[in-house]
Every structure is written in C-alpha cells, then in structure tokens.
Design a protein around this motif. Structure first.
Motif, PDB file in Angstrom:
ATOM      1  N   MET A   1       0.857  -1.176   0.000  1.00 35.24           N
ATOM      2  CA  MET A   1       0.000   0.000   0.000  1.00 35.24           C
ATOM      3  C   MET A   1       0.905   1.242   0.000  1.00 35.24           C
ATOM      4  SD  MET A   1      -3.245   0.360   2.277  1.00 35.24           S
ATOM      5  CE  MET A   1      -4.490   1.488   1.914  1.00 35.24           C
ATOM      6  N   PRO A   2       0.626   2.208  -0.902  1.00 37.23           N
ATOM      7  CA  PRO A   2       1.514   3.378  -0.994  1.00 37.23           C
ATOM      8  C   PRO A   2       1.314   4.333   0.179  1.00 37.23           C
ATOM      9  CG  PRO A   2      -0.263   3.558  -2.572  1.00 37.23           C
ATOM     10  CD  PRO A   2      -0.379   2.193  -1.946  1.00 37.23           C
ATOM     11  N   GLN A   3       2.393   5.002   0.521  1.00 40.56           N
ATOM     12  CA  GLN A   3       2.358   5.984   1.613  1.00 40.56           C
ATOM     13  C   GLN A   3       1.763   7.292   1.103  1.00 40.56           C
ATOM     14  OE1 GLN A   3       3.598   6.065   4.835  1.00 40.56           O
ATOM     15  NE2 GLN A   3       3.945   3.872   4.875  1.00 40.56           N
ATOM     16  N   LEU A   4       1.113   8.035   1.993  1.00 43.29           N
ATOM     17  CA  LEU A   4       0.543   9.332   1.643  1.00 43.29           C
ATOM     18  C   LEU A   4       1.652  10.371   1.656  1.00 43.29           C
ATOM     19  CD1 LEU A   4      -2.032  10.953   1.074  1.00 43.29           C
ATOM     20  CD2 LEU A   4      -2.273  11.270   3.524  1.00 43.29           C
ATOM     21  N   ASP A   5       1.787  11.100   0.565  1.00 43.63           N
ATOM     22  CA  ASP A   5       2.839  12.111   0.454  1.00 43.63           C
ATOM     23  C   ASP A   5       2.361  13.399   1.118  1.00 43.63           C
ATOM     24  OD1 ASP A   5       5.088  13.482  -0.212  1.00 43.63           O
ATOM     25  OD2 ASP A   5       4.454  13.899  -2.264  1.00 43.63           O
ATOM     26  N   THR A   6       2.963  13.764   2.243  1.00 47.32           N
ATOM     27  CA  THR A   6       2.562  14.955   2.983  1.00 47.32           C
ATOM     28  C   THR A   6       3.575  16.080   2.850  1.00 47.32           C
ATOM     29  OG1 THR A   6       3.624  14.118   4.967  1.00 47.32           O
ATOM     30  CG2 THR A   6       1.289  13.590   4.674  1.00 47.32           C
ATOM     31  N   SER A   7       4.493  15.985   1.917  1.00 47.67           N
ATOM     32  CA  SER A   7       5.547  16.993   1.815  1.00 47.67           C
ATOM     33  C   SER A   7       5.013  18.331   1.303  1.00 47.67           C
ATOM     34  CB  SER A   7       6.662  16.489   0.900  1.00 47.67           C
ATOM     35  OG  SER A   7       6.143  16.257  -0.399  1.00 47.67           O
ATOM     36  N   THR A   8       3.900  18.347   0.585  1.00 48.01           N
ATOM     37  CA  THR A   8       3.384  19.606   0.030  1.00 48.01           C
ATOM     38  C   THR A   8       2.297  20.235   0.899  1.00 48.01           C
ATOM     39  OG1 THR A   8       1.791  18.383  -1.299  1.00 48.01           O
ATOM     40  CG2 THR A   8       3.915  18.885  -2.313  1.00 48.01           C
ATOM     41  N   TRP A   9       1.937  19.577   1.999  1.00 48.14           N
ATOM     42  CA  TRP A   9       0.851  20.091   2.819  1.00 48.14           C
ATOM     43  C   TRP A   9       1.161  21.448   3.432  1.00 48.14           C
ATOM     44  CZ3 TRP A   9      -1.793  15.698   6.083  1.00 48.14           C
ATOM     45  CH2 TRP A   9      -2.377  14.796   5.208  1.00 48.14           C
ATOM     46  N   LEU A  10       2.363  21.648   3.892  1.00 47.94           N
ATOM     47  CA  LEU A  10       2.717  22.913   4.519  1.00 47.94           C
ATOM     48  C   LEU A  10       2.572  24.062   3.522  1.00 47.94           C
ATOM     49  CD1 LEU A  10       3.791  24.449   6.973  1.00 47.94           C
ATOM     50  CD2 LEU A  10       6.093  24.073   6.058  1.00 47.94           C
TER      51      LEU A  10
END
Length: 66
Positions: A1-10
C-alpha cells in the motif's frame, strides 16, 4: 500500500491562509465606515408596570395580629 505524500501540505496550507487573508482584506476595503460617528440621543419612556401602580406590603405570618 503506498504511503501518503505529505511533503506539500505545509505549502498548501500557507498558500490557503495567504489567499484567505487577501480575500478578507479586499472585502473589508469595500466597506464605507463613518469616520466620526455621532451619538444619537434617544428619549427613553418609562413604562409603568402593574405592580408599580399598587402599594403592596408583605406581612410575615409572625407579625400578623392574633
């Protein structure tokens, strides 16, 4: 299962706050505010209530004549 990319949230949250701030400032700038508001003196009328027109006195049971 792929991880959720949270790098652009900020960056997304910061740009959302900036956009909301700009929209809020533009909406406020379109309002016309009075520079010197003057107090409006209104005449208050005293309304008589039914219990103010009658003279009432409360008697305690021990003070009643026997």
């Amino acid at each position: 299962m792929p991880q959720l990319d949270t790098s652009t949230w900020l960056m997304m949250i910061m740009s959302m706050f900036l956009a909301l701030f700009i929209i809020f400032q533009l909406k406020i700038s379109k309002h016309n505010f009075h520079f010197n508001p003057e107090l409006m003196l209104t005449k208050t009328q005293k309304q008589n209530t039914p219990w103010e027109t009658k003279w009432t006195k409360i008697y305690l049971p021990l003070l009643l004549p026997q």
